[in-house]
Design a protein around this motif. Sequence first.
Motif: not given
Length: 371
Positions: A7-10, A143-145, A179-180, A208-211
């Motif tokens: 699993r991962m997260d940023s 970055r504005h998130k 960086t996305p 957010a990781y879906q591409s």
Amino acid sequence: VKGDHVRMDSKLIGSNIALYSRYEVIHETLTGFYKSIDPAIPIKLSKKEKIQLIAILKEEAQKTVYRSTKAELRPRLDNFGVIIFKTLKRYKRFAETKAYQLLERVFNEQYKLLPASQVELRPREEITADSLQSPHDPDCTYRHKGDQKVKGYSVNITETASDQPLNLITSVEVDKANTPDTQFVEPAISKTVKVTQQKIEKVYVDGAYQSPAHDGYCEGIDMVYTGIQGAHSRYDLEITPQGLLVTDTLTGHQQQAILAKKIKSSKEDRWKYTDSQGNKIYFSQQAIRASELRRTMRTRPIEELQRRNNVEATIFQFSYPLRNNKSKYRGLLKQKIFAYCRCLYINLVRIMLFKKQIYQRTFCALKKSTV
């Protein structure tokens, strides 16, 4: 350590810099250049420009911004542009220095050079997120998130997600804040495989990781997305042997869409659907993909969707020493070293606690056997 499920997260972290305005960035970079050269070198500007430059070097930019309106700052910024342009032109022998390169970068990002060597300040909407945020940390970006505004870096953490009592961090990626998350997927998976020497079968991530860009690389890996970015569509889209089946989730009405004619700017097929009121609605491949992913998510058990949540605890442990989500360091290299050391510490603590638990169980078993 079992590494077939991860699993991962940023996490966005700020750089150890002051939050400069546009005026302060330009001012600090210009003054930084003149402070970097030998004071004995004569200033190669006209008499009027020398007087303006001396005033700029003595000025405290923060106080000027605080006391001035936008209308009052505008002519000052225009004046900065002219002085920077002439400085770059007449001090080319310093082109290899860091101070000169920063000044040149600021000029290209903040100004436009018009015919007849006229300099014009760029509109704010033309300033990109990777523009210089501070001359004291050229690597950091903006970055504005959501509700978070960060001038700094993005840290992506990957860890194992097995049912075993010990799960460890296998990959740490650090890059600029703009960086996305999608760009972290491939390096994180490849580094995890290299560390664990095990094939990854399932990855738990958020939307957010879906591409579609990494579909080929992730072929054979079950990507479990816990959410999809963007609002839910009214229409459920499903590709069938007959074509695209469109289901109106409000009315339950189903209808086959037809392929639309390609336009010059379109690289993929689009589908056209006419609703009950005669309105024409077009669906792209991205909309079809998003609908398919949402449909897949609805079929997954809640326990599987919640398996990603524990990585947020790891993110909390990683960012615990930060104050106001700001690092103590500047520069990409130092941020990477900090992230590696912090995640190594987290792994060592987990291993220590795991070993301690094993020793306690062994001691209790031996004690019972001797009674």
